[in-house]
Scaffold this active site. Sequence first.
Site, PDB file in Angstrom:
ATOM      1  N   SER A   1       5.755  -1.011  -1.426  1.00 42.73           N
ATOM      2  CA  SER A   1       5.124  -0.453  -2.617  1.00 42.73           C
ATOM      3  C   SER A   1       6.061   0.476  -3.373  1.00 42.73           C
ATOM      4  O   SER A   1       6.910   1.147  -2.780  1.00 42.73           O
ATOM      5  CB  SER A   1       3.878   0.337  -2.189  1.00 42.73           C
ATOM      6  OG  SER A   1       3.397   1.131  -3.249  1.00 42.73           O
TER       7      SER A   1
ATOM      8  N   THR B   1       0.877  -1.178   0.000  1.00 42.66           N
ATOM      9  CA  THR B   1       0.000   0.000   0.000  1.00 42.66           C
ATOM     10  C   THR B   1       0.905   1.216   0.000  1.00 42.66           C
ATOM     11  O   THR B   1       2.046   1.151   0.473  1.00 42.66           O
ATOM     12  CB  THR B   1      -0.903   0.044   1.247  1.00 42.66           C
ATOM     13  OG1 THR B   1      -0.075  -0.063   2.417  1.00 42.66           O
ATOM     14  CG2 THR B   1      -1.912  -1.085   1.252  1.00 42.66           C
TER      15      THR B   1
ATOM     16  N   THR C   1       2.124  -5.461 -10.144  1.00 39.87           N
ATOM     17  CA  THR C   1       0.692  -5.163 -10.045  1.00 39.87           C
ATOM     18  C   THR C   1       0.102  -5.057 -11.449  1.00 39.87           C
ATOM     19  O   THR C   1       0.556  -4.242 -12.250  1.00 39.87           O
ATOM     20  CB  THR C   1       0.468  -3.856  -9.275  1.00 39.87           C
ATOM     21  OG1 THR C   1       0.929  -4.033  -7.937  1.00 39.87           O
ATOM     22  CG2 THR C   1      -1.013  -3.495  -9.253  1.00 39.87           C
TER      23      THR C   1
ATOM     24  N   LYS D   1       0.200  -9.734  -9.269  1.00 39.36           N
ATOM     25  CA  LYS D   1      -0.858  -9.340  -8.331  1.00 39.36           C
ATOM     26  C   LYS D   1      -2.020  -8.716  -9.087  1.00 39.36           C
ATOM     27  O   LYS D   1      -1.825  -7.831  -9.923  1.00 39.36           O
ATOM     28  CB  LYS D   1      -0.291  -8.314  -7.346  1.00 39.36           C
ATOM     29  CG  LYS D   1      -1.305  -7.654  -6.433  1.00 39.36           C
ATOM     30  CD  LYS D   1      -0.625  -6.868  -5.321  1.00 39.36           C
ATOM     31  CE  LYS D   1      -1.609  -6.053  -4.508  1.00 39.36           C
ATOM     32  NZ  LYS D   1      -2.101  -4.846  -5.203  1.00 39.36           N
TER      33      LYS D   1
ATOM     34  N   SER E   1      -6.264 -10.615  -6.176  1.00 36.95           N
ATOM     35  CA  SER E   1      -6.476  -9.294  -5.579  1.00 36.95           C
ATOM     36  C   SER E   1      -7.382  -8.473  -6.476  1.00 36.95           C
ATOM     37  O   SER E   1      -7.352  -8.605  -7.703  1.00 36.95           O
ATOM     38  CB  SER E   1      -5.122  -8.578  -5.435  1.00 36.95           C
ATOM     39  OG  SER E   1      -5.307  -7.227  -5.028  1.00 36.95           O
TER      40      SER E   1
ATOM     41  N   HIS F   1      -7.300  -5.161  -5.683  1.00 39.28           N
ATOM     42  CA  HIS F   1      -6.737  -3.880  -5.268  1.00 39.28           C
ATOM     43  C   HIS F   1      -7.592  -3.252  -4.158  1.00 39.28           C
ATOM     44  O   HIS F   1      -7.844  -2.040  -4.157  1.00 39.28           O
ATOM     45  CB  HIS F   1      -6.637  -2.940  -6.488  1.00 39.28           C
ATOM     46  CG  HIS F   1      -5.415  -2.060  -6.465  1.00 39.28           C
ATOM     47  ND1 HIS F   1      -4.349  -2.236  -7.310  1.00 39.28           N
ATOM     48  CD2 HIS F   1      -5.073  -1.001  -5.680  1.00 39.28           C
ATOM     49  CE1 HIS F   1      -3.425  -1.320  -7.066  1.00 39.28           C
ATOM     50  NE2 HIS F   1      -3.830  -0.565  -6.077  1.00 39.28           N
TER      51      HIS F   1
ATOM     52  N   GLY G   1      -3.886  -5.188   3.868  1.00 40.35           N
ATOM     53  CA  GLY G   1      -3.618  -3.834   3.396  1.00 40.35           C
ATOM     54  C   GLY G   1      -4.059  -2.805   4.422  1.00 40.35           C
ATOM     55  O   GLY G   1      -3.274  -2.351   5.255  1.00 40.35           O
TER      56      GLY G   1
ATOM     57  N   GLY H   1      -9.988  -7.896   2.416  1.00 37.70           N
ATOM     58  CA  GLY H   1     -11.080  -8.306   3.278  1.00 37.70           C
ATOM     59  C   GLY H   1     -10.695  -9.081   4.521  1.00 37.70           C
ATOM     60  O   GLY H   1     -11.563  -9.421   5.321  1.00 37.70           O
TER      61      GLY H   1
ATOM     62  N   TYR I   1       5.036  -1.042 -10.244  1.00 33.95           N
ATOM     63  CA  TYR I   1       4.208  -0.611 -11.370  1.00 33.95           C
ATOM     64  C   TYR I   1       5.150  -0.393 -12.543  1.00 33.95           C
ATOM     65  O   TYR I   1       6.280   0.076 -12.353  1.00 33.95           O
ATOM     66  CB  TYR I   1       3.510   0.723 -11.057  1.00 33.95           C
ATOM     67  CG  TYR I   1       2.411   0.624 -10.050  1.00 33.95           C
ATOM     68  CD1 TYR I   1       1.212  -0.008 -10.362  1.00 33.95           C
ATOM     69  CD2 TYR I   1       2.551   1.181  -8.790  1.00 33.95           C
ATOM     70  CE1 TYR I   1       0.190  -0.074  -9.431  1.00 33.95           C
ATOM     71  CE2 TYR I   1       1.534   1.105  -7.848  1.00 33.95           C
ATOM     72  CZ  TYR I   1       0.356   0.474  -8.177  1.00 33.95           C
ATOM     73  OH  TYR I   1      -0.655   0.403  -7.266  1.00 33.95           O
TER      74      TYR I   1
END
Lengths: 355, 355, 355, 355
Positions: B106, B78, B156, B226, B248, B250, B304, B283, B130
């Site tokens: 991240s 995150t 990601t 991911k 995921s 996100h 996260g 979750g 990324y």
Amino acid sequence: MAMVCLLDFEAYAEKYLPKMAWDFFAAGADECSTRDENILAYKRIRFRPRMLRDVSMLDTRTKILGTEISFPVGIAPTGFHQLAWPDGEKSTARAAKAMGTCYIASTYSTCSLEEIAAAAPGGFRWFQLYIHRNRAVSKQLVQQAEALGFQGLVLTADLPYTGKRRNDVRNGFQLPPHMKLKNLEGAFEGNDQSEYGLPPNSLDPSVTWDDIYWLRSLTHLPIVIKGILTKEDAELAVRHGVQGIIVSNHGGRQLDGAPATIDALVEVVEAVRGRVEVYLDGGIRKGSDVLKALALGAKCVFIGRPALWGLAYKGEEGLQDVLRILHDEFRLSMALAGCASISEIGQDLVQFSKL
Amino acid sequence: MAMVCLLDFEAYAEKYLPKMAWDFFAAGADECSTRDENILAYKRIRFRPRMLRDVSMLDTRTKILGTEISFPVGIAPTGFHQLAWPDGEKSTARAAKAMGTCYIASTYSTCSLEEIAAAAPGGFRWFQLYIHRNRAVSKQLVQQAEALGFQGLVLTADLPYTGKRRNDVRNGFQLPPHMKLKNLEGAFEGNDQSEYGLPPNSLDPSVTWDDIYWLRSLTHLPIVIKGILTKEDAELAVRHGVQGIIVSNHGGRQLDGAPATIDALVEVVEAVRGRVEVYLDGGIRKGSDVLKALALGAKCVFIGRPALWGLAYKGEEGLQDVLRILHDEFRLSMALAGCASISEIGQDLVQFSKL
Amino acid sequence: MAMVCLLDFEAYAEKYLPKMAWDFFAAGADECSTRDENILAYKRIRFRPRMLRDVSMLDTRTKILGTEISFPVGIAPTGFHQLAWPDGEKSTARAAKAMGTCYIASTYSTCSLEEIAAAAPGGFRWFQLYIHRNRAVSKQLVQQAEALGFQGLVLTADLPYTGKRRNDVRNGFQLPPHMKLKNLEGAFEGNDQSEYGLPPNSLDPSVTWDDIYWLRSLTHLPIVIKGILTKEDAELAVRHGVQGIIVSNHGGRQLDGAPATIDALVEVVEAVRGRVEVYLDGGIRKGSDVLKALALGAKCVFIGRPALWGLAYKGEEGLQDVLRILHDEFRLSMALAGCASISEIGQDLVQFSKL
Amino acid sequence: MAMVCLLDFEAYAEKYLPKMAWDFFAAGADECSTRDENILAYKRIRFRPRMLRDVSMLDTRTKILGTEISFPVGIAPTGFHQLAWPDGEKSTARAAKAMGTCYIASTYSTCSLEEIAAAAPGGFRWFQLYIHRNRAVSKQLVQQAEALGFQGLVLTADLPYTGKRRNDVRNGFQLPPHMKLKNLEGAFEGNDQSEYGLPPNSLDPSVTWDDIYWLRSLTHLPIVIKGILTKEDAELAVRHGVQGIIVSNHGGRQLDGAPATIDALVEVVEAVRGRVEVYLDGGIRKGSDVLKALALGAKCVFIGRPALWGLAYKGEEGLQDVLRILHDEFRLSMALAGCASISEIGQDLVQFSKL
């Protein structure tokens, strides 16, 4: 305040019990989803009631392990009855006897087994057992229960450790100093009673199915196993020679996410195929719940929290009120469903709602 | 205020974080239905707990990509940890190391990879990437991460563009001026940092599966992808040689309407057939959620928002509290379900509720 | 007040429109369950988004009946736009043209077809038709629309009588005296305009499929039928030679209990088997709703109430805002789902949730 | 206050009736889940409306047991109409006659059968019967009804005992002293009228299917059985020679947990296979509910509480209002679903929602 249904007793108890005691009795593990599911699951079951049957004579009597009870609702084992009423389990024993049903006394009673037995001589009682690391303690309790006339032994299988009940943690739950776990006095060294009146780690999490044989070697009493939720464990229970199974999730106080007992009942009954008796506890709040459980194969159900609410209301008398209401509601539900006796309650009486 | 469960940390963070920071962390795309489904979906999964197994010795250790972690919960990538706590990702790195688990740092960290590595030497870390239009930036980050001892690369895949998070638009979300995306300082020309601290359009939306080969050419690190939610993409991931998949969505921040990760996990695990490791984020709020994810085939889960709440509470110490609670709850859930070690957690432990 | 999503426009309209106008636009039949289901049904559809596809170039253009539109969202026919904005349908026509999409002008417009055509010359428009008992009226409207350059004829099939909208009855809904149904001025004798601006019983409830042939004889325009909800009627529509079908329940304003349009779309698309184009209106509130409808086979969707909210906000400019937001959200949803163009949107992109 | 739909009458009645009367009329058994399900179940049924059918001439007439009624909604038997309106059942009889439909007068009327017959000479009426332990009472009522021109006999099968309605118990429900069960005056010895105006245990719970033959021997009237909810009982009813079946759960006032009548209708209709007429009561609140019931095979429905609300509003006139609204709504629903007459209403008009 008119006491018309069990929820009236719940409202009374919530209003008048000390918060710590109410929270302890009401507690479920984690998010309480299993506790709440125990009740919600009944609402998804629909009756298929039959009409124009002669229901002028209604007989609610049944037998569990050969002993007759006035109707198929007994008292589930719960701890610390003195938190609800000063006379504690003595009142419970008297009410159960007066109403002609079975009382499963908990290891975690605040009255001793002698006191319980003496309070209601000749009452029909089973004894609920946890197996402690100190096996001598458990052995002595079993043999004492048998000597005192308890007629069955209920082994709780779902508490190798205590579930996480958030409110008890927040409250720092403790038994008031004047209450004792009478059956375990002197059983453990030291004064640390931080976990529900016992030293931490007093329970034995290494218990396995083989310990059923050990229990069997200690007593002639029939053995009932409590806390079974799957067909696999139901089959194991039968193979290890128990006489009965209580489908239970410990009132939703242990593993949150476990199924509602009325849902789990179906697979257990199917697996057992009549070889032993199957009972259920959890979520019973009215007579029609009892009828649904019997239709799905339970021989008898047991009430936990509602019994405590009855005690909190008026002790022995309040618990009799609770049992009488359940009895009346159950009898009326039987009649309205077209069943004059227990033997007429069959699986075609219910269906699971699509919702 | 007693910190008993993760929701206590959430309440704390909501109360004490600046609104813009709280909203950013809490945000989901559009109507937040996927964000909320991530949590609700766990409530539709029921355990089938097994009894009378020896759970006296509980072992929660597992391995991911060959490295042992103390329990199957890591820290998901995150951004912007300084929004939660002044020391930012340095605190995160220390807490993860202290608790013996994996931290996925991240690209959008407010501390540099060097700072993170130096804060907790020897900690088990992966680096989340990324791919930017300026591939040189991405290449340099990968090689820097490898040089600094990061042990895995997490690509990601679900953010070719940033999802629409209504509150961030309303708030005109901006990083406070004293915070920087340290890993990207100087990477882009100009001062326009209007989109989450970066110039608009810095991310490369033309990335395809073939870029996995490009990444492979840059590094010896294992590659984890991911953001996978379908069996088709899971198959493609395996064929393109990744070592792991994180199921995921996100955190529900990208495509609203995407499935809950615990629901998507089932089809991904089935497609992968054990060829690579499968993880999940989204979750996880209590130990039993972890157990459900493992029963359905996840090797490990990542948290996260709860990690950010822990940071917001007390930095490194608060995050350790969060991890410790999850660890305790997970171990207890294992025991109550009859599992003494990770290898005993199987698919027959759960079933999807009909509701 | 930032206008971030369509719900912001709804809130604005509810706040600033006169109650009678708001109630009229918001109305559903009876209990409004179909109106509400139109929206809720989207929440039960989950995406199966695909990753690592090149979505750097996004093309949202499509064609309906051969004419290109900038993205697959048009303006559904709704009446009385002057209730929302003084310039009424003239503003609607200008906004639709500016955004490069199709506007279906209603028979019940408060501007005449000439005014609409003149307001946005060259705009792509269809004309929506009710068939009146006085067929000459309908014939003249059709021919006028064709002459004015409208490119399609939309026959509304679901209003043989007006549905019962409780609030309109309570409010005694009436058009303000200065507004007229411009297309029907002088068409009917007498001054009784008690039913939504027309004399009662002006509509012809005896219309049947054969009237499609009559319409066909009046015009060279393609005919689209609006209000189809079943496979049987879809088949009949194809057999009677229409060029398109709009799956619609009239925004839930006619038969309460009719299915959500996104649910009905599935059976219509299956029955049609590509022989004619299928569109949908009802419940579109964000870009991902459009994507779901297209994945399930719609060629284009139309918005009703959101267009009125846009008008209520700022007339032509407000409606452009609404369309621009939908366009942006749709394009982003496409990208996040892995679709670079309309042709890449297929049925495997969605699944119906078990819930 | 505009009376636009039946819920307006409900709100009026709740506001203006004495609490004890309102509670009695509103009561359901136990938790009222069946009472509420009667209504909720309609929301799970979706129409499949058909378009472009000639619905210019709408005919809502039908026949029940050979007698024409103006539309398929009659008045279900309910007791104690004087609690709602001073003229009681006389007003009910007049309203039903005025609206051209059937009124089933209850044994528990506060007007005598003579008064009812005299109030609306020539009206179409059936008589509802409970069988009392004192069979002479029941016999006399049957023969009196036949002599007075009642055209059918409705035997209520689901009340061997009265259900448990919590609010009635709390209120200590009693008929006001000036109201009498006129049809039973002098029928029972003693003054104890503690159970809904009768001595306890006056009803005969030993009634069985064979008593249908006894009834048959008393009268030439057609016999309709009310309270059937299963295919097994439907088959028994047909075999015992009844002419009609009312699928009913007594408005949810008897066995809580019984299915919604619209759900039970499906299995009863299927079992009956057209051999006798099938009707339904329970949960009808708008015209589209009637249409759904007819689509699923009911020949006619009956309203209970809504009739009482109409009486409470304005007596005979208020009940006519209720019936007129239902008639209008039903006719409109037919038209919007594409049915011009009752015979066009078929099972393909509806489907059960997946939700």
